[in-house]
Design an enzyme around this catalytic site. Structure first.
Site, PDB file in Angstrom:
ATOM      1  N   HIS A 151       0.845  -1.206   0.000  1.00  0.00           N
ATOM      2  CA  HIS A 151       0.000   0.000   0.000  1.00  0.00           C
ATOM      3  C   HIS A 151       0.878   1.252   0.000  1.00  0.00           C
ATOM      4  O   HIS A 151       0.599   2.210  -0.732  1.00  0.00           O
ATOM      5  CB  HIS A 151      -0.879   0.060   1.269  1.00  0.00           C
ATOM      6  CG  HIS A 151      -1.933  -1.001   1.370  1.00  0.00           C
ATOM      7  ND1 HIS A 151      -2.106  -1.773   2.485  1.00  0.00           N
ATOM      8  CD2 HIS A 151      -2.907  -1.387   0.500  1.00  0.00           C
ATOM      9  CE1 HIS A 151      -3.129  -2.595   2.315  1.00  0.00           C
ATOM     10  NE2 HIS A 151      -3.626  -2.380   1.104  1.00  0.00           N
TER      11      HIS A 151
ATOM     12  N   LYS B 272     -18.074  -5.970   8.265  1.00  0.00           N
ATOM     13  CA  LYS B 272     -16.835  -6.748   8.417  1.00  0.00           C
ATOM     14  C   LYS B 272     -16.289  -6.604   9.821  1.00  0.00           C
ATOM     15  O   LYS B 272     -16.447  -5.565  10.449  1.00  0.00           O
ATOM     16  CB  LYS B 272     -15.780  -6.233   7.425  1.00  0.00           C
ATOM     17  CG  LYS B 272     -15.720  -6.992   6.117  1.00  0.00           C
ATOM     18  CD  LYS B 272     -14.438  -6.606   5.386  1.00  0.00           C
ATOM     19  CE  LYS B 272     -14.371  -7.219   3.999  1.00  0.00           C
ATOM     20  NZ  LYS B 272     -13.205  -6.693   3.262  1.00  0.00           N
TER      21      LYS B 272
ATOM     22  N   ARG C 203      -1.683  -5.850  -8.287  1.00  0.00           N
ATOM     23  CA  ARG C 203      -0.471  -6.643  -8.047  1.00  0.00           C
ATOM     24  C   ARG C 203      -0.277  -7.668  -9.161  1.00  0.00           C
ATOM     25  O   ARG C 203       0.777  -7.741  -9.771  1.00  0.00           O
ATOM     26  CB  ARG C 203      -0.561  -7.378  -6.705  1.00  0.00           C
ATOM     27  CG  ARG C 203      -0.482  -6.477  -5.497  1.00  0.00           C
ATOM     28  CD  ARG C 203      -0.973  -7.161  -4.266  1.00  0.00           C
ATOM     29  NE  ARG C 203      -2.372  -7.544  -4.433  1.00  0.00           N
ATOM     30  CZ  ARG C 203      -3.166  -7.945  -3.461  1.00  0.00           C
ATOM     31  NH1 ARG C 203      -2.690  -8.065  -2.236  1.00  0.00           N
ATOM     32  NH2 ARG C 203      -4.421  -8.250  -3.699  1.00  0.00           N
TER      33      ARG C 203
ATOM     34  N   SER D  13      -2.894  -7.764   3.012  1.00  0.00           N
ATOM     35  CA  SER D  13      -3.221  -7.623   4.443  1.00  0.00           C
ATOM     36  C   SER D  13      -3.679  -8.969   5.006  1.00  0.00           C
ATOM     37  O   SER D  13      -3.335  -9.333   6.129  1.00  0.00           O
ATOM     38  CB  SER D  13      -4.332  -6.589   4.625  1.00  0.00           C
ATOM     39  OG  SER D  13      -3.922  -5.343   4.135  1.00  0.00           O
TER      40      SER D  13
END
Ligand code: PNS
Length: 166
Positions: free
Chosen positions: A22, A46, A95, A133
């Site tokens: 990030h 979440k 990515r 993450s």
């Protein structure tokens, strides 16, 4: 000469927690944009590891030396937040090809909802292409070393939160 335009960009995400991947995207985006807001999604559906407040302070500390960066949180639709901030760009990091399908779908939905905001995809450095993450949380929960993958303040807070980790 092309017209000079201002890029007011938002880099949205969960950032639970912020990774060096990030941070790489943040540096690249801050070099392009006139102003960059890192916007943490406040998602009540979440159960995050870190609260929004904790994520705000970790990102602020990790980006304090970048002059044109601000950190904020938002709930609801990203395009509504973008409108409130008069943003004309949404930054997302890519990515690998596996990120592309969902990112394309989000970008197209967001463009349909608010055409004034263009999504800009930035490629993270290849040394970050395997960091996420979710993986970091899994590795540290299982006792692995994540010190190469996260900024120092995140490592410290992870160790405080998960004392069994190293
Ligand atoms: O870091 P993440 O979890 O990949 O980020 C996803 C995020 C926060 C960018 C995305 O879930 C989002 O924008 N949520 C806000 C709700 C929204 O606008 N949904 C419609 C477009 S997908």
């Amino acid at each position: 000469m092309p017209d000079a335009r201002t890029l007011i960009a938002i880099y949205p995400g969960s950032f639970d927690p912020l990774t060096n991947g990030h941070l790489d995207i943040i540096h690249r985006a801050a070099n392009l944009a006139d102003h960059l807001t890192i916007a943490i999604l406040n998602n009540s559906a979440k159960q995050p590891l870190f609260s929004v407040g904790e994520r705000l302070s970790m990102i602020r500390e990790s980006t304090s030396k970048i002059a044109n960066v601000e950190v904020d949180s938002f709930s609801g639709l990203l395009v509504d937040y973008a409108a409130r901030r008069s943003a004309n760009g949404i930054i997302r990091g890519i990515r690998a090809i596996s990120d592309y399908e969902i990112e394309l779908q989000m970008a197209l939905i967001n463009r349909r909802l608010r055409p004034e905001t263009e999504t800009l995809f930035l490629m993270a450095g290849e040394e970050f292409s395997f960091i996420s993450s979710r993986m970091i949380k899994e590795i540290i929960t299982l006792g692995g070393d994540v010190s190469a993958f996260v900024p120092p303040v995140v490592l410290k807070r992870l160790r405080e939160k998960l004392p069994a980790s190293r």
